[in-house]
Design a protein around this motif. Structure first.
Motif, PDB file in Angstrom:
ATOM      1  N   TYR A 207      21.245 -24.244   2.632  1.00 43.17           N
ATOM      2  CA  TYR A 207      22.204 -23.348   3.266  1.00 43.17           C
ATOM      3  C   TYR A 207      22.951 -22.467   2.266  1.00 43.17           C
ATOM      4  N   PHE A 208      22.695 -22.694   0.981  1.00 46.27           N
ATOM      5  CA  PHE A 208      23.319 -21.876  -0.056  1.00 46.27           C
ATOM      6  C   PHE A 208      22.387 -21.867  -1.262  1.00 46.27           C
ATOM      7  N   ASN A 209      21.561 -20.840  -1.343  1.00 47.92           N
ATOM      8  CA  ASN A 209      20.546 -20.746  -2.384  1.00 47.92           C
ATOM      9  C   ASN A 209      21.064 -19.987  -3.595  1.00 47.92           C
ATOM     10  N   GLU A 210      20.864 -20.563  -4.759  1.00 49.11           N
ATOM     11  CA  GLU A 210      21.225 -19.908  -6.013  1.00 49.11           C
ATOM     12  C   GLU A 210      19.953 -19.615  -6.795  1.00 49.11           C
ATOM     13  N   VAL A 211      19.876 -18.410  -7.356  1.00 47.38           N
ATOM     14  CA  VAL A 211      18.723 -18.043  -8.172  1.00 47.38           C
ATOM     15  C   VAL A 211      19.233 -17.455  -9.490  1.00 47.38           C
ATOM     16  N   LEU A 212      18.882 -18.135 -10.584  1.00 50.19           N
ATOM     17  CA  LEU A 212      19.209 -17.613 -11.908  1.00 50.19           C
ATOM     18  C   LEU A 212      18.042 -16.754 -12.369  1.00 50.19           C
ATOM     19  N   VAL A 213      18.328 -15.492 -12.693  1.00 52.60           N
ATOM     20  CA  VAL A 213      17.302 -14.559 -13.150  1.00 52.60           C
ATOM     21  C   VAL A 213      17.443 -14.406 -14.662  1.00 52.60           C
ATOM     22  N   TRP A 214      16.388 -14.743 -15.385  1.00 50.52           N
ATOM     23  CA  TRP A 214      16.483 -14.710 -16.841  1.00 50.52           C
ATOM     24  C   TRP A 214      15.171 -14.280 -17.481  1.00 50.52           C
ATOM     25  N   ASN A 215      15.217 -14.072 -18.807  1.00 52.91           N
ATOM     26  CA  ASN A 215      14.068 -13.589 -19.586  1.00 52.91           C
ATOM     27  C   ASN A 215      13.599 -12.222 -19.087  1.00 52.91           C
ATOM     28  N   GLY A 220      16.961  -5.291 -19.608  1.00 51.59           N
ATOM     29  CA  GLY A 220      17.485  -6.639 -19.811  1.00 51.59           C
ATOM     30  C   GLY A 220      18.509  -7.089 -18.789  1.00 51.59           C
ATOM     31  N   ASP A 221      19.371  -6.181 -18.370  1.00 53.62           N
ATOM     32  CA  ASP A 221      20.394  -6.548 -17.390  1.00 53.62           C
ATOM     33  C   ASP A 221      19.887  -6.279 -15.978  1.00 53.62           C
ATOM     34  N   VAL A 222      20.428  -7.006 -15.041  1.00 58.51           N
ATOM     35  CA  VAL A 222      19.983  -6.925 -13.645  1.00 58.51           C
ATOM     36  C   VAL A 222      21.152  -6.494 -12.778  1.00 58.51           C
ATOM     37  N   VAL A 223      20.933  -5.472 -11.954  1.00 56.19           N
ATOM     38  CA  VAL A 223      22.009  -4.980 -11.083  1.00 56.19           C
ATOM     39  C   VAL A 223      21.731  -5.257  -9.612  1.00 56.19           C
ATOM     40  N   GLY A 224      20.550  -5.770  -9.294  1.00 55.09           N
ATOM     41  CA  GLY A 224      20.246  -6.070  -7.901  1.00 55.09           C
ATOM     42  C   GLY A 224      19.047  -6.992  -7.778  1.00 55.09           C
ATOM     43  N   VAL A 225      19.113  -7.906  -6.803  1.00 55.07           N
ATOM     44  CA  VAL A 225      18.006  -8.830  -6.524  1.00 55.07           C
ATOM     45  C   VAL A 225      17.812  -8.916  -5.016  1.00 55.07           C
ATOM     46  N   GLN A 226      16.565  -8.858  -4.585  1.00 51.62           N
ATOM     47  CA  GLN A 226      16.219  -9.059  -3.184  1.00 51.62           C
ATOM     48  C   GLN A 226      15.189 -10.179  -3.088  1.00 51.62           C
ATOM     49  N   VAL A 227      15.193 -10.863  -1.967  1.00 52.64           N
ATOM     50  CA  VAL A 227      14.217 -11.928  -1.740  1.00 52.64           C
ATOM     51  C   VAL A 227      13.560 -11.718  -0.382  1.00 52.64           C
ATOM     52  N   ASN A 239      23.538 -11.671  -3.485  1.00 58.54           N
ATOM     53  CA  ASN A 239      24.824 -11.284  -4.057  1.00 58.54           C
ATOM     54  C   ASN A 239      25.018 -11.954  -5.414  1.00 58.54           C
ATOM     55  N   ARG A 240      25.613 -11.206  -6.327  1.00 62.66           N
ATOM     56  CA  ARG A 240      25.905 -11.787  -7.639  1.00 62.66           C
ATOM     57  C   ARG A 240      27.055 -12.772  -7.498  1.00 62.66           C
ATOM     58  N   MET A 241      26.793 -14.035  -7.820  1.00 63.51           N
ATOM     59  CA  MET A 241      27.863 -15.026  -7.801  1.00 63.51           C
ATOM     60  C   MET A 241      28.665 -14.913  -9.092  1.00 63.51           C
ATOM     61  N   TRP A 242      27.994 -14.972 -10.221  1.00 65.26           N
ATOM     62  CA  TRP A 242      28.577 -14.695 -11.531  1.00 65.26           C
ATOM     63  C   TRP A 242      27.438 -14.578 -12.527  1.00 65.26           C
ATOM     64  N   GLY A 243      27.648 -13.754 -13.538  1.00 70.94           N
ATOM     65  CA  GLY A 243      26.595 -13.551 -14.523  1.00 70.94           C
ATOM     66  C   GLY A 243      25.306 -13.103 -13.867  1.00 70.94           C
ATOM     67  N   GLN A 244      24.222 -13.821 -14.180  1.00 75.21           N
ATOM     68  CA  GLN A 244      22.938 -13.506 -13.557  1.00 75.21           C
ATOM     69  C   GLN A 244      22.526 -14.591 -12.560  1.00 75.21           C
ATOM     70  N   LYS A 245      23.508 -15.195 -11.920  1.00 76.19           N
ATOM     71  CA  LYS A 245      23.248 -16.112 -10.812  1.00 76.19           C
ATOM     72  C   LYS A 245      23.453 -15.357  -9.504  1.00 76.19           C
ATOM     73  N   TRP A 246      22.402 -15.342  -8.691  1.00 78.86           N
ATOM     74  CA  TRP A 246      22.404 -14.604  -7.436  1.00 78.86           C
ATOM     75  C   TRP A 246      22.269 -15.571  -6.276  1.00 78.86           C
ATOM     76  N   VAL A 247      22.996 -15.288  -5.185  1.00 84.28           N
ATOM     77  CA  VAL A 247      23.059 -16.248  -4.084  1.00 84.28           C
ATOM     78  C   VAL A 247      22.803 -15.585  -2.729  1.00 84.28           C
ATOM     79  N   THR A 248      22.366 -16.420  -1.782  1.00 85.13           N
ATOM     80  CA  THR A 248      22.246 -16.008  -0.383  1.00 85.13           C
ATOM     81  C   THR A 248      22.272 -17.256   0.475  1.00 85.13           C
ATOM     82  N   ASN A 249      22.800 -17.108   1.687  1.00 84.96           N
ATOM     83  CA  ASN A 249      22.763 -18.231   2.629  1.00 84.96           C
ATOM     84  C   ASN A 249      21.607 -18.082   3.615  1.00 84.96           C
ATOM     85  N   ALA A 250      20.724 -17.132   3.355  1.00 81.61           N
ATOM     86  CA  ALA A 250      19.538 -16.978   4.202  1.00 81.61           C
ATOM     87  C   ALA A 250      18.623 -18.187   4.024  1.00 81.61           C
ATOM     88  N   MET A 251      17.888 -18.537   5.061  1.00 82.16           N
ATOM     89  CA  MET A 251      16.996 -19.692   5.014  1.00 82.16           C
ATOM     90  C   MET A 251      15.727 -19.335   4.236  1.00 82.16           C
TER      91      MET A 251
END
Length: 291
Positions: A207-215, A220-227, A239-251
């Protein structure tokens, strides 16, 4: 005989006029068709040209930026702490090495600069700068927070609007002596060169997915992520939670996942079906990288 001859001449004249009108009309029609065909072909060529241009058009690769004056200090830490504010768990294991910096408030930009690469040179301080102005290549992996209780000229080095780099202590010696404390530098953004593809580490819960985007290579920097999932989950911005950790509550559970990453230079990289439908939390997947 005179009357019939006049009538015959009149008839011939009428036929000449009719034939003349017919020929002129036919020529006009043909010319119109040729013009129309020419215009149609022109539009088609231009249209195909635009289409071809669109298909062939790619944003240029990220290039080094201009040199800018700033200052740098160093700070203590280790591979497990140098990536704190950006969400990196271990900068050595994740390929950044110890060549990392904490960025001042103005540079950090609420985490958007995480993953950006810089070239740094110590300048204008022959007492403490290493001879020959060697370059230090670093990645922004942490945040140097402002200290508003101190002056920007005495201790509050990371206060806005200052551009300041707090360099990981183990690599500060590459450009200057520790005794210097704070050094004048010049720096510029450079392309990040990475081994392998962009990594996506999935954590959290259904119900709360976190995705760390790295390497991430290129900018080098990321301004948007879609899944996007393979079944019900349509393209969904994270949505950016902090740093390069991106979150969504989508299933996301139970679907093969595709991630689309947008860098600060406007380029996109899409990792199609990078995670199988049997993926589990805690796993890392590798997609296509920027060149």
């Amino acid at each position: 005989m005179a009357l019939p001859l006049r009538a015959l001449l009149g008839l011939l004249l009428l036929l000449v006029l009719v034939l003349s009108d017919y020929v002129n009309a036919n020529l006009h029609l043909r010319n119109g068709q040729r013009v129309a065909h020419h215009h149609h072909t022109g539009r088609g060529q231009r249209g195909h040209g635009k289409l071809a241009l669109h298909l062939k058009h790619h944003r240029p690769k990220f290039k080094p930026g201009p040199w800018t004056h700033a200052h740098a200090t160093f700070y203590e830490g280790g591979s497990g702490t140098f990536g704190g504010a950006c969400g990196y768990d271990d900068v050595v294991k994740e390929g950044y090495g110890l060549q990392t910096v904490a960025l001042s408030e103005a540079l950090f930009n609420k985490g958007e600069a995480c993953g950006a690469c810089y070239e740094i040179k110590c300048v204008d301080d022959p007492q403490w700068c290493k001879p020959g102005q060697p370059s230090l290549i670093v990645t922004g992996t942490n945040h140097c927070p402002p200290n508003y209780y101190q002056s920007s000229e005495n201790g509050g080095w990371c206060n806005p609007p200052l551009h300041h780099f707090d360099i990981a202590k183990p690599v500060f010696l590459n450009v200057a002596e520790y005794k210097a404390g704070i050094i004048p530098i010049i720096y510029r953004r450079i392309p990040c060169r990475k081994l392998g593809g962009i990594r996506f580490t999935i954590s959290g819960n259904p119900y709360f997915n976190e995705v760390l985007v790295w390497n991430v290579g290129g900018a080098g920097d990321v301004v948007g992520v879609q899944v996007k999932g393979s079944k019900k989950l349509k393209w969904t911005p994270m949505n950016r939670m902090w740093g390069q950790k991106w979150v969504t509550n989508a299933m996301m559970v139970g679907e093969s996942l595709t991630f689309r990453v947008r860098a600060s230079d406007g380029r996109f990289s899409t990792a199609w079906h990078v995670a199988p439908k049997t993926w589990q939390f805690g796993q890392t997947f590798e997609g296509k990288n920027f060149k």
